[in-house]
Design a protein around this motif. Structure first.
Motif, PDB file in Angstrom:
ATOM      1  N   GLY A   1       5.916   2.155  -3.866  1.00 33.03           N
ATOM      2  CA  GLY A   1       6.222   3.059  -4.970  1.00 33.03           C
ATOM      3  C   GLY A   1       5.441   2.746  -6.235  1.00 33.03           C
ATOM      4  O   GLY A   1       5.292   3.605  -7.111  1.00 33.03           O
ATOM      5  N   TYR A   2       4.964   1.515  -6.322  1.00 27.33           N
ATOM      6  CA  TYR A   2       4.106   1.141  -7.445  1.00 27.33           C
ATOM      7  C   TYR A   2       2.633   1.383  -7.127  1.00 27.33           C
ATOM      8  O   TYR A   2       1.754   1.017  -7.900  1.00 27.33           O
ATOM      9  N   GLY A   3       2.386   1.992  -5.963  1.00 25.22           N
ATOM     10  CA  GLY A   3       1.024   2.377  -5.605  1.00 25.22           C
ATOM     11  C   GLY A   3       0.205   1.290  -4.954  1.00 25.22           C
ATOM     12  O   GLY A   3      -1.027   1.392  -4.881  1.00 25.22           O
ATOM     13  N   LYS A   4       0.852   0.233  -4.461  1.00 27.36           N
ATOM     14  CA  LYS A   4       0.140  -0.887  -3.851  1.00 27.36           C
ATOM     15  C   LYS A   4       0.735  -1.219  -2.490  1.00 27.36           C
ATOM     16  O   LYS A   4       1.934  -1.028  -2.249  1.00 27.36           O
ATOM     17  N   SER A   5      -0.111  -1.733  -1.608  1.00 23.55           N
ATOM     18  CA  SER A   5       0.363  -2.330  -0.363  1.00 23.55           C
ATOM     19  C   SER A   5       0.217  -3.838  -0.488  1.00 23.55           C
ATOM     20  O   SER A   5      -0.476  -4.337  -1.373  1.00 23.55           O
ATOM     21  N   THR A   6       0.873  -4.570   0.397  1.00 22.50           N
ATOM     22  CA  THR A   6       0.893  -6.030   0.275  1.00 22.50           C
ATOM     23  C   THR A   6      -0.463  -6.670   0.600  1.00 22.50           C
ATOM     24  O   THR A   6      -0.836  -7.678   0.016  1.00 22.50           O
ATOM     25  N   VAL A   7      -1.184  -6.070   1.547  1.00 26.50           N
ATOM     26  CA  VAL A   7      -2.509  -6.567   1.932  1.00 26.50           C
ATOM     27  C   VAL A   7      -3.452  -5.373   2.026  1.00 26.50           C
ATOM     28  O   VAL A   7      -3.120  -4.376   2.671  1.00 26.50           O
ATOM     29  N   LYS A   8      -4.597  -5.474   1.393  1.00 28.77           N
ATOM     30  CA  LYS A   8      -5.590  -4.394   1.452  1.00 28.77           C
ATOM     31  C   LYS A   8      -6.952  -4.995   1.784  1.00 28.77           C
ATOM     32  O   LYS A   8      -7.406  -5.913   1.117  1.00 28.77           O
ATOM     33  N   ASP A   9      -7.550  -4.463   2.847  1.00 25.19           N
ATOM     34  CA  ASP A   9      -8.874  -4.939   3.281  1.00 25.19           C
ATOM     35  C   ASP A   9      -8.889  -6.452   3.484  1.00 25.19           C
ATOM     36  O   ASP A   9      -9.845  -7.148   3.122  1.00 25.19           O
ATOM     37  N   GLY A  10      -7.794  -6.964   4.029  1.00 27.08           N
ATOM     38  CA  GLY A  10      -7.706  -8.391   4.326  1.00 27.08           C
ATOM     39  C   GLY A  10      -7.384  -9.275   3.146  1.00 27.08           C
ATOM     40  O   GLY A  10      -7.310 -10.498   3.291  1.00 27.08           O
ATOM     41  N   LYS A  11      -7.163  -8.672   1.975  1.00 25.21           N
ATOM     42  CA  LYS A  11      -6.894  -9.452   0.766  1.00 25.21           C
ATOM     43  C   LYS A  11      -5.454  -9.232   0.305  1.00 25.21           C
ATOM     44  O   LYS A  11      -4.956  -8.102   0.272  1.00 25.21           O
ATOM     45  N   LEU A  12      -4.802 -10.332  -0.076  1.00 25.70           N
ATOM     46  CA  LEU A  12      -3.420 -10.246  -0.545  1.00 25.70           C
ATOM     47  C   LEU A  12      -3.347  -9.582  -1.912  1.00 25.70           C
ATOM     48  O   LEU A  12      -4.163  -9.862  -2.803  1.00 25.70           O
TER      49      LEU A  12
END
Length: 442
Positions: free
Chosen positions: A224-235
């Motif tokens: 909901g804040y527009g982020k996922s926990t891991v993106k492109d292998g980066k935390l």
């Protein structure tokens, strides 16, 4: 006319009328008739299931599969965390005690693929003597295909059920306090606090607080804040958005949740909501049936079903999925595959959907008007299912060490509920997990 299920016989099943009535499914007669269901009669297979409404459905109708095939099934349900531990131990040995395993894709996909623990079902799916004609790739929703297939396009299992997280809400408690269903995170907090009356033993919000089980709640808020926990292998777990999500989790779970919530998994949350003392419960849509069961629930007829409120960055329905596969170590792969095929058949998918126990990945189930007429859950439940699908986003990262991820972040979240600083905890947990993720990707 709603659909009524009847006890199957092999003749009825082969005629395409085993549970749904001849009018509701077309084309099954030649498809099922072509499959040699008795090919492995006399075989016994072991089935490892996750304790869940999906597991309940499979065990409830297991005898129909046994009558159809002559295959004896020994199925066991185990709570999800214990099931995952048992699976890793046995599969690592190369000689698991089970032939079929119920998979949480959002936890186990990458781990199972990298270790080669699942048999490739692609050749079986192409064999008309083993697979009924309507079981095709095109009948699966894209999310199901993404979960089930590896990077080489091989099926390491069959997509079983998708689970969208929603907000269950008590309409009676809302009306008594003059509260409207929240459309945003800000309104969610305000509603939860207004609904909370600790002297009366009434609380505005409940969600998983137990270590490991709590991570998806916070990860859902992150979406909901527009982020996922891991993106492109980066935390991204120490990002400003992650910290804001942790602050939101802390506020809800300390100001508006029942005592002892740090020990709550979904079952404890469900139980407290069933008692009519909780205003909102956030969890999977497949946990709904007991809420409408007069033998189990004090809130029958009072339950509202709502799409996840919009956060500052997005509105997202956190999405999870499970499948069912054959272990590479099994010596009875074809018999095990027949069970998997039965488990995700249109007949069983209809039962799953109609009872509110889950949402099949098969389009032929979700788009069948006769099946939809037989849904026993309230119309609002079906509407929220449809609306959630439009804003679906995967909740947990598709990484190998996702269990360790849930553990490390779960400790941080437990500390946050205990009063620790969210920013410090998320940064500490991120630094602790970063080398684990990097080693797994090496």
């Amino acid at each position: 006319m709603s659909i009524k299920f009847i006890t199957s016989t092999r003749r009825q099943f082969l005629a395409g009328s085993a549970a749904l009535g001849a009018a509701s499914i077309t084309g099954l007669r030649p498809a099922f008739a072509a499959v040699d269901w008795k090919k492995h009669a006399g075989t016994t297979i072991e089935v490892n299931l996750i304790k869940s409404p999906r597991g309940d459905i499979l065990q409830k109708y297991q005898k129909e599969f046994e009558d159809l095939t002559g295959i004896k099934v020994n199925a066991e349900q185990t709570p999800e965390q214990q099931q995952r531990q048992k699976a890793v131990i046995e599969l690592t040995s190369g000689k698991p005690s089970f032939d079929v395993i119920h998979i949480s894709y959002h936890v186990q996909k990458r781990q199972f693929e990298k270790a080669g623990w699942l048999a490739d079902l692609t050749p079986f799916m192409k064999d008309p003597s083993l697979t009924e004609a309507s079981l095709t790739e095109s009948d699966f929703a894209q999310a199901g295909l993404d979960f089930a297939k590896d990077k080489n396009g091989r099926f390491g299992g069959l997509p079983f059920s998708v689970d969208y997280w929603i907000i269950y809400w008590n309409k009676e408690l809302f009306a008594a306090k003059g509260v409207e269903f929240p459309k945003t995170f800000e309104e969610l907090v305000a509603a939860a606090e207004k609904l909370t009356d600790k002297d009366a033993g009434t609380y505005g919000f409940v969600a998983r607080g137990m270590k490991n089980a709590n991570t998806p709640v916070w990860a859902s808020f992150m979406l909901g804040y527009g982020k996922s926990t891991v993106k492109d292998g980066k935390l991204e777990t120490d990002s400003p958005e992650s910290i804001e999500a942790a602050k939101l989790y802390q506020r809800l779970m300390t100001k508006s949740a029942p005592p002892g919530v740090t020990g709550f998994n979904w079952a404890e949350c469900q139980s407290s909501f069933l008692q009519g003392k909780v205003g909102m419960w956030m969890d999977g849509i497949g946990f709904a049936p007991p809420l409408e069961d007069p033998k189990k629930s004090r809130v029958v007829g009072k339950v509202g079903y709502g799409v996840m409120p919009k956060g500052p960055g997005a509105q997202a329905a956190p999405t999870f999925g499970d499948g069912i596969g054959v272990t590479e170590g099994s010596s009875k792969k074809e018999a095990a595959y027949l069970y998997c095929q039965w488990a995700i058949s249109k007949e069983m998918g209809a039962r799953l959907l109609q009872s509110g126990s889950g949402v099949p990945f098969r389009n032929s189930v979700l788009n069948d008007p006769e099946i939809l007429k037989g849904v026993t859950m309230p119309a609002e439940w079906a509407s929220v299912l449809s609306e959630s699908a439009k804003v679906s986003q995967l909740c947990l990262p598709v990484i190998v060490p996702v269990t360790e991820f849930r553990d490390v972040m779960g400790v941080a979240l437990t500390n946050v509920i205990g009063g620790a600083d969210p920013a410090a905890e998320m940064k500490r947990a991120t630094e602790e997990f970063r080398p684990i993720l990097e080693r797994s990707e090496a």
